[in-house]
Design a protein around this motif. Sequence first.
Motif, PDB file in Angstrom:
ATOM      1  N   CYS A  37      72.902 -22.727 -40.630  1.00 26.45           N
ATOM      2  CA  CYS A  37      73.569 -23.173 -41.875  1.00 26.45           C
ATOM      3  C   CYS A  37      73.099 -23.779 -42.828  1.00 26.45           C
ATOM      4  O   CYS A  37      73.327 -23.862 -44.022  1.00 26.45           O
ATOM      5  CB  CYS A  37      75.216 -23.457 -41.564  1.00 26.45           C
ATOM      6  SG  CYS A  37      75.051 -25.173 -40.819  1.00 26.45           S
ATOM      7  N   GLN A  41      76.850 -27.734 -40.088  1.00 29.60           N
ATOM      8  CA  GLN A  41      78.283 -26.849 -39.686  1.00 29.60           C
ATOM      9  C   GLN A  41      78.115 -26.111 -38.597  1.00 29.60           C
ATOM     10  O   GLN A  41      79.306 -25.573 -37.931  1.00 29.60           O
ATOM     11  CB  GLN A  41      78.686 -26.133 -40.773  1.00 29.60           C
ATOM     12  CG  GLN A  41      78.909 -27.043 -42.061  1.00 29.60           C
ATOM     13  CD  GLN A  41      80.369 -27.797 -41.925  1.00 29.60           C
ATOM     14  OE1 GLN A  41      81.266 -27.411 -41.318  1.00 29.60           O
ATOM     15  NE2 GLN A  41      80.189 -28.921 -42.166  1.00 29.60           N
ATOM     16  N   CYS A  42      76.813 -25.694 -38.068  1.00 33.13           N
ATOM     17  CA  CYS A  42      76.946 -24.651 -36.969  1.00 33.13           C
ATOM     18  C   CYS A  42      76.375 -25.166 -35.427  1.00 33.13           C
ATOM     19  O   CYS A  42      76.586 -24.761 -34.510  1.00 33.13           O
ATOM     20  CB  CYS A  42      76.036 -23.382 -37.304  1.00 33.13           C
ATOM     21  SG  CYS A  42      74.331 -23.561 -37.528  1.00 33.13           S
ATOM     22  N   GLY A  43      75.338 -26.187 -35.846  1.00 34.94           N
ATOM     23  CA  GLY A  43      74.876 -26.866 -34.553  1.00 34.94           C
ATOM     24  C   GLY A  43      73.560 -25.789 -33.934  1.00 34.94           C
ATOM     25  O   GLY A  43      72.939 -26.183 -32.867  1.00 34.94           O
ATOM     26  N   ALA A  44      73.145 -24.809 -34.392  1.00 37.75           N
ATOM     27  CA  ALA A  44      72.244 -24.029 -33.862  1.00 37.75           C
ATOM     28  C   ALA A  44      70.917 -24.569 -33.943  1.00 37.75           C
ATOM     29  O   ALA A  44      69.807 -24.541 -33.080  1.00 37.75           O
ATOM     30  CB  ALA A  44      72.036 -22.441 -34.815  1.00 37.75           C
ATOM     31  N   CYS A  45      70.799 -25.731 -34.717  1.00 36.85           N
ATOM     32  CA  CYS A  45      69.404 -26.430 -34.918  1.00 36.85           C
ATOM     33  C   CYS A  45      69.140 -27.460 -34.097  1.00 36.85           C
ATOM     34  O   CYS A  45      68.221 -28.375 -34.186  1.00 36.85           O
ATOM     35  CB  CYS A  45      68.994 -26.801 -36.501  1.00 36.85           C
ATOM     36  SG  CYS A  45      70.380 -27.880 -36.875  1.00 36.85           S
ATOM     37  N   ARG A  55      71.029 -32.790 -35.594  1.00 36.25           N
ATOM     38  CA  ARG A  55      70.981 -31.670 -36.460  1.00 36.25           C
ATOM     39  C   ARG A  55      69.552 -31.495 -37.097  1.00 36.25           C
ATOM     40  O   ARG A  55      69.407 -32.382 -37.831  1.00 36.25           O
ATOM     41  CB  ARG A  55      72.091 -31.673 -37.335  1.00 36.25           C
ATOM     42  CG  ARG A  55      73.311 -31.523 -36.830  1.00 36.25           C
ATOM     43  CD  ARG A  55      74.003 -30.280 -35.942  1.00 36.25           C
ATOM     44  NE  ARG A  55      75.171 -30.085 -35.709  1.00 36.25           N
ATOM     45  CZ  ARG A  55      75.417 -30.285 -34.301  1.00 36.25           C
ATOM     46  NH1 ARG A  55      74.821 -30.407 -33.383  1.00 36.25           N
ATOM     47  NH2 ARG A  55      76.883 -30.214 -34.043  1.00 36.25           N
TER      48      ARG A  55
END
Lengths: 152, 745
Positions: A37, A41-45, A55
């Motif tokens: 994102c 907002q998503c936390g994938a990183c 983040r």
Amino acid sequence: MQLTVNGTAYQVDVELDMPLLWVLRDELGITGPKYGCGIAQCGACTVHVEGMPVRSCQLPIGDLEGEVTTIEGLGTPDALHAVQQAWIDHQVAQCGYCQSGQIMAAAAFLDLNPDPSDQDIDRALSANLCRCGTYPRIRAAVKTAAASLKGA
Amino acid sequence: MGRLKTIARRTFLIGSAAIVGGVAFGTVMYKRPAKNPLLQDLGPGAAAITPYVLITQEGITLITPRADKGQGAYSVQAALIAEELDVELDQITVDPGTPSPAYYNTALANDMAPFRSTDDSIIAEFTRAVLDAPVKFLGIQITGGSTTVPDSYEKLRMAGAVARETLKAAAAKVSNQPVDQLTTARGAVHLPDGRMLTYIELAATAATLNPVTDITLRDPQDWRLIGKPMQRIDIAAKSTGTQAYGIDIRMPDMLHAAVTLNPRRGSVNSYDATTAETMRGVRKVVPVTGGIGVIADNTWRAMQAAKAISVDWGAAPYPADMDAHWKSLTDSFTDDQLDSQYRNDGDIAGALGNAEPVSAEYRAPYLAHAPLEPINATVLVTDARVDIWTGTQIPRFIQANISKITGIDADNIHVHVLMMGGSFGHRLEDMVVRQATELAMTVKGTPVKLTYSREQDFAQDFTRQIAMAQLRGTLRNGQVDTFDLGIAMPSVIGSQMGRQGFPAAGPDTQIVAGAWDQPFAIPNYRITGYRAPELAPISSWRSVGASTNGFFHDCALDELIHAAGADPLAERIRLCNHAASRTVLETVGEMSNWGSKLDENQGRGVAFCLSFGVPCAEVIEVTATPAGVRIDKVFAVADVGRIIDPVNFEAQVSGGIVFGLGHAMNCEITYADGAAQQSNYHQFEGLRLYQCPEIKVRGLENGRTIRGVGEPGVPPAAPALANAIFAATGQRIREMPFNKYIKFV
Ligand code: FES
Ligand code: FES
């Protein structure tokens, strides 16, 4: 400038405001941390900086202080971290794209809170989005990981 | 089941062929076999081969042409081959193969025919067969519509069996032992004296033999893998950050690109890239389809530069604001817009004339696909060929489209399909590949990776359809007597196929899918589809028409059942006229302990939808807390005919439920001034962990045909929740997202 990722020191020549995520992915070729994102907002990183979950899309490289650990540094297919082992045992991943971030968030969380309640887990991991809906297995895997970390 | 003769009648052909130091086996289908894709790129000593099983001195490769978007398709396809081949999943590698007409998707056509999947009549089977033909001729290699499993189920096991028997014949030749004395296990033929010959050792000999085609597929009770819990082959990689997705690809000298595209999808009137061009790392600014692209040495730099371009965008080719979109739908319930009326039982006019009907109107918004991996493609253009690395469900369309753009023959367009970080239908479109190609053509010889920012991904999504339904119904003696539902939406298939240059002729079955084909016998029962004019561009979204119609149809039924004073589950069971569906409803009742007492502020709702041939019922329990509604539990039952992997089955159904719930509760895409108003996940949350209920799933195997389960879990989730909220609060919510009307905790 210099940074240490997964125990290796790197030299990079980039703008101070380039987010850590893009330094890792495009400059160093460390692609476990994902772009989802770009706005927290998503936390994938999610990566660890000195053990704390961060983040990486939000951290300008100029503000980085301390050693970075990515999912690749947490454990490897041959030497799994307890959280990764639990993720495999419960077969959490569907597309898997969010899971680097989920695992990094869970590992940091269990470090601080080795004996979490269901509510603690919900609270800590709700900032990590999974579009495939793997949440029930994430909950189960966090509990398994907590138990195995305590036993270790 | 399954002597080859039976299969052969359905135009399967079996072949094997020599390749360098090895052999390849497979099934080529159709009377005029499609050209074999593995023939290309083979070195000297190679000969005619067919897809699916490839054995070389390096190892055993199973070709799994249906794309993996996260639903475990590679594992499922590999297991089907391995079951008969007698290899274990840790001994093989999988490869999605090269796009080829030989991998066309027959199951998809089945769902394009206007016959209920529960309909076994001759005419239904015939029409499915006829529809099948154009799919073959177009050579559509599409992953979608939950078709991977049905399409692969016999084909892949047969390919494995032919390979195994041919390898045994090779072993018999080499060892001088009679074939019937030989057994196979773990990638080797075992001789009576205890010695073994590995498949790899036997490959060269096998390649010189005619393939053994007198095959009996194994009896299901002898299966080692199918039906047992499996470990997905990608699970370790996906738990250690070592799974490479399209977005992760890296090549020497590769450049990175970003785009700024017209959020209204109109023209570019003018633009100024002066600032962007001087920014660090920027190599080029290039106009692309729909906007402007930037090529740079780093993705972030490319995205920053793309943002710095100022553009005067043209107007949207569709209504600028939502009011006009909804008006277009409300105006579509007319004879002029009539698209289909596949169900018209009893005497609707008579029944409605005699009583004051119950009436209601339902709405469902546009929705983004928003898989977590943003859209991306990497393209390398040279004078002679184009190589494309991307996660896609439509590799063959890409080949054709990129051939048009570059003028390079389709045979020299090589699409390398990579693992996808989700899709939900998003990767049935190829605009990003076209744009990446346009960029790469300006730097021939250098690969360019184009990554959409999340904001571009939202703005440019071809969303789920917007839709509306109108109910009129009557009751008699405490039972549902008349059910008359009209549904209006623009045509998804028309919009989607239109972008690929195919006219979609005739009615669009998706306008009424999940409604007209429901297994209920109601005395007066009519489902009418109205085709609204084209509005914002739309595309298939997990469960397609049923994603809106499952909500309309089941909530409408629930309203009538409540008005009749009947029990929601018992009345659905009474009305159901399809044995497998009835069992699904009965089972979900049993699982959820339907009828047991709940707390005063709790409520329980049931919903049912048959989609993609799979009957699926869900029961949801909610609590109305002072702060808002909390979803406590979901019970789900689905019948897919045959469950290949129970672990993955559970994941797909429960993931489908989370997907269905999250969007029904929290999400919509709306347009203002022609542009989507939601730009990132903060405005399109889906479901987060704290809102996720406990989910219990059970699979049944009573259905006649094997079916896929990626989508059928989605449609019942929204109506089950709406029905539960009604039970708990007395409030009927007839429009998604529900958070417009109620708070969730
Ligand atoms: S990419 Fe950093 S939080 Fe989403
Ligand atoms: S597994 Fe796909 S986003 Fe989480």
